[in-house]
Design an enzyme around this catalytic site. Structure first.
Site, PDB file in Angstrom:
ATOM      1  N   LEU A  43       0.820  -1.212   0.000  1.00 34.16           N
ATOM      2  CA  LEU A  43       0.000   0.000   0.000  1.00 34.16           C
ATOM      3  C   LEU A  43       0.849   1.256   0.000  1.00 34.16           C
ATOM      4  CD1 LEU A  43      -3.140   0.767   2.033  1.00 34.16           C
ATOM      5  CD2 LEU A  43      -1.120   2.135   2.542  1.00 34.16           C
ATOM      6  N   ASP A  46       0.452   8.681   1.844  1.00 37.64           N
ATOM      7  CA  ASP A  46       0.866  10.085   1.714  1.00 37.64           C
ATOM      8  C   ASP A  46       2.174  10.282   0.935  1.00 37.64           C
ATOM      9  OD1 ASP A  46      -0.920   9.783   3.788  1.00 37.64           O
ATOM     10  OD2 ASP A  46       0.287  10.818   5.278  1.00 37.64           O
ATOM     11  N   GLN A  62       4.465   7.040   1.799  1.00 37.91           N
ATOM     12  CA  GLN A  62       4.199   6.143   2.921  1.00 37.91           C
ATOM     13  C   GLN A  62       3.926   4.768   2.341  1.00 37.91           C
ATOM     14  OE1 GLN A  62       3.427   6.835   6.771  1.00 37.91           O
ATOM     15  NE2 GLN A  62       5.284   7.697   5.895  1.00 37.91           N
ATOM     16  N   SER A 106       4.611  10.320   8.274  1.00 41.99           N
ATOM     17  CA  SER A 106       4.769  11.368   7.258  1.00 41.99           C
ATOM     18  C   SER A 106       5.621  12.549   7.680  1.00 41.99           C
ATOM     19  CB  SER A 106       3.395  11.864   6.834  1.00 41.99           C
ATOM     20  OG  SER A 106       2.810  10.909   6.003  1.00 41.99           O
ATOM     21  N   ARG A 165       1.859  14.861  14.753  1.00 44.71           N
ATOM     22  CA  ARG A 165       2.701  14.244  13.714  1.00 44.71           C
ATOM     23  C   ARG A 165       2.718  15.055  12.417  1.00 44.71           C
ATOM     24  NH1 ARG A 165      -1.639  10.654  14.510  1.00 44.71           N
ATOM     25  NH2 ARG A 165      -3.240  10.862  12.903  1.00 44.71           N
ATOM     26  N   ASP A 166       3.508  14.589  11.480  1.00 46.22           N
ATOM     27  CA  ASP A 166       3.600  15.103  10.103  1.00 46.22           C
ATOM     28  C   ASP A 166       4.262  16.481  10.036  1.00 46.22           C
ATOM     29  OD1 ASP A 166       2.069  12.810   9.784  1.00 46.22           O
ATOM     30  OD2 ASP A 166       0.177  13.889   9.510  1.00 46.22           O
ATOM     31  N   GLU A 224      -4.317  16.443   9.915  1.00 46.65           N
ATOM     32  CA  GLU A 224      -3.156  15.694   9.444  1.00 46.65           C
ATOM     33  C   GLU A 224      -2.442  16.478   8.351  1.00 46.65           C
ATOM     34  OE1 GLU A 224      -3.807  11.103  10.398  1.00 46.65           O
ATOM     35  OE2 GLU A 224      -4.767  11.662   8.538  1.00 46.65           O
TER      36      GLU A 224
HETATM   37  C1  FRU Z   1      -2.202  10.607   6.883  1.00 43.64           C
HETATM   38  C2  FRU Z   1      -1.470   9.853   7.980  1.00 43.64           C
HETATM   39  C3  FRU Z   1      -0.477  10.740   8.695  1.00 43.64           C
HETATM   40  C4  FRU Z   1       0.511   9.757   9.223  1.00 43.64           C
HETATM   41  C5  FRU Z   1       0.562   8.732   8.122  1.00 43.64           C
HETATM   42  C6  FRU Z   1       0.786   7.320   8.553  1.00 43.64           C
HETATM   43  O1  FRU Z   1      -2.712   9.766   5.913  1.00 43.64           O
HETATM   44  O2  FRU Z   1      -2.379   9.287   8.886  1.00 43.64           O
HETATM   45  O3  FRU Z   1      -1.037  11.560   9.676  1.00 43.64           O
HETATM   46  O4  FRU Z   1       1.759  10.321   9.455  1.00 43.64           O
HETATM   47  O5  FRU Z   1      -0.672   8.823   7.445  1.00 43.64           O
HETATM   48  O6  FRU Z   1       0.898   6.480   7.441  1.00 43.64           O
END
Ligand code: FRU
Length: 506
Positions: A43, A46, A62, A106, A165-166, A224
């Site tokens: 899969l 992001d 990702q 991410s 995060r991110d 996110e």
């Molecule tokens: C967004 C998310 C981010 C996270 C990542 C994990 O799609 O949920 O917030 O870092 O995907 O795969």
């Protein structure tokens, strides 16, 4: 459908041999994309670490290697010289430290002189599955490998929930400071972003405060992938709010929105020029990120995940799922965001079929499995359009239909309402029905033009030279390779060549 155990989802990849057979199997899939980035196995979600450095566009996604499931996330690395042709480079970041033991989540990139750095979230979980997110960094070496710093830059704040995060990292030249915007959730479950500041890129980070967007203190439960980009003297703030329904978006609770405005780094207040907008009106669009270091103060380049958290796609039994969108060039013209496919995609055009001055004729034909369509509906009032019940002009763009024009993805435009309705209920392979299969795209000045990009499992619409966009996955069956179009004045169709090599590099 396969039920995944936690152990299976979070298995650590020991080497390419673990997934070589999987790749050989999925490569046979009729839905493998020809010019979109897609997961080497398993899969993709992001886009991460998107940047331009020394003549190359660096990009990661990702990646969960094991199948169409969200589990242990890696960054998978791809590279391009023209934003059109992409090459697989293998794993970029692996979750191999204690602080990122359950995923390299991410993040973004920044180019500093000759060096490229990525900032990401180390998703740590303890034996009780309690999550601690760390903000981490890595530097790209001369060979293109990412070398992690020995320690995270900072951990989570105690006064916000575990959802932090991110990191989107940027440099503010006037303030001579670096900033990180971090997606977050308050203790009372409201979406927001946290801002960190530092004079040095790799040390000295401190919490500056919470981003304030006037009027949006209660807008979704988690923001996110925040992203902020300066274009033509304005700030474009993008994020993906979750856990909320928004007008016109069906039953979906994951969205991708933007504001144009001004970011005040003294007060941490973002003053929007108006309401929020949807970045895309399609069924599958999320976690968009702009590239660092584009080198032009008047434009940005953006990519997104063509998919949504919680959604499932028909390739799931084939053990893979996902794709990124095409890269888009963003500009702010007359105070409005304009999104166009990047220049250079024209290079993919092969054989052309052209229909001029079609009048009210209904056009029918074969739709190649990778194609570009250019549709002109006529200035002011759609000369060629049909007539709706109330006397207003209409047009129909039906793609992936059967040979007799039935079924498929049906787009109906009503000039009276200035609105396109996208209806995917006619597709033989239906999916994510509960989120919604019908969505509307309002158009300020009516429908004038469309550029449509069809790949083996996706379609993207750029409407009125970038006023609105619509991205979606579609999985046409063998008999759904036709179109039926009515109400256009001019139409051109090109078959498109391949631009991604579906090779096994891990
Ligand atoms: C967004 C998310 C981010 C996270 C990542 C994990 O799609 O949920 O917030 O870092 O995907 O795969």
């Amino acid at each position: 459908m396969k039920e995944w155990t936690l152990e299976e989802r979070y298995r650590v990849l020991q080497g390419p041999e673990d997934i070589a057979d999987l790749h050989a199997r999925i490569k046979q899939s009729e839905y493998r994309q020809r010019y979109h980035i897609q997961p080497v196995t398993g899969l993709s979600s992001d886009p991460n670490g998107f940047s331009f450095d020394k003549g190359k566009w660096q990009l990661f996604y990702q990646w969960c290697p094991w199948g169409a499931v969200h589990g242990l996330k890696y960054w998978y690395h791809v590279v391009s010289e023209d934003l059109v042709h992409w090459k697989n480079l293998g794993v970029g970041l692996r979750p191999d430290r204690d602080y990122d033991n359950k995923g390299a989540h991410s993040g973004s990139a920044i180019v500093e002189g000759d060096d490229l750095y990525v900032f990401y979230t180390g998703n740590h979980r303890d034996e009780n599955w309690i999550r601690t997110p760390y903000t981490c960094a890595a530097k790209m070496d001369a060979a293109g490998n990412l070398e992690k710093l020995p320690q995270p830059l900072f951990g989570p704040r105690e006064d916000y929930s575990e959802h932090q995060r991110d990191p989107k990292v940027l440099y503010h030249p006037e303030r001579q400071r670096y900033y990180i915007f971090l997606g977050a959730q308050t203790m009372d479950k409201k979406g927001t972003a946290l801002i960190y500041e530092s004079e040095e890129l790799l040390s000295g980070w401190h919490f500056a405060g919470q981003l304030k967007v006037q009027g949006y203190e209660d807008f979704g439960g988690m923001w996110e992938c925040p992203s902020i980009t300066r274009i033509s003297g304005k700030d474009l703030l993008i994020f993906s709010p979750q856990y909320t329904k928004l007008p016109g978006r069906g039953e979906g609770t994951n969205h991708n929105v933007y504001f144009i405005g001004q970011m005040d780094y003294d007060t941490l207040v973002f003053v929007p020029e108006g309401e929020y907008h949807y970045l895309d009106y399609g069924f599958d669009f999320y976690a968009a990120q702009t590239a660092a270091n584009v080198g032009d103060a008047d434009k940005a380049v953006l990519m997104a995940w063509m998919g949504l958290p919680d959604n499932h796609y028909p390739t799931e039994p084939q053990e893979w799922e996902g794709s990124l969108t095409l890269p888009r060039e963003l500009r702010i013209l007359d105070g409005k965001l304009v999104q166009r496919p990047v220049e250079g995609l024209e290079k993919l055009r092969r054989e052309e079929r052209q229909y001029e001055d079609t009048g009210t004729e209904c056009l029918q034909g074969d739709l190649p499995d990778s194609a570009e369509l250019e549709l002109v509906f006529g200035e002011a009032g759609m000369a060629g359009a049909g007539m709706g019940e109330d006397g207003s002009k209409t047009a129909d763009v039906n793609l992936f239909t059967r040979a007799d024009g039935s079924g498929g993805l049906r787009i109906h435009y009503d000039a009276g309402k200035r609105c396109c309705v996208f209806d995917k209920r006619g597709l033989e392979l239906r999916f994510n029905e509960k989120v919604g299969e019908v969505l509307e795209m309002p158009l300020e000045a009516g429908l004038q033009k469309m550029r449509v990009f069809v790949d083996r499992s996706s379609v993207e619409f750029f409407v009125n030279d970038g006023e609105k966009t619509f991205s979606a996955h579609v999985y046409p069956t063998a008999q759904e390779h036709h179109y039926q179009i009515e109400g256009v004045e001019k139409m051109r169709i090109w078959e498109l060549g391949s631009a991604v090599v579906d090779d096994f590099v891990v």
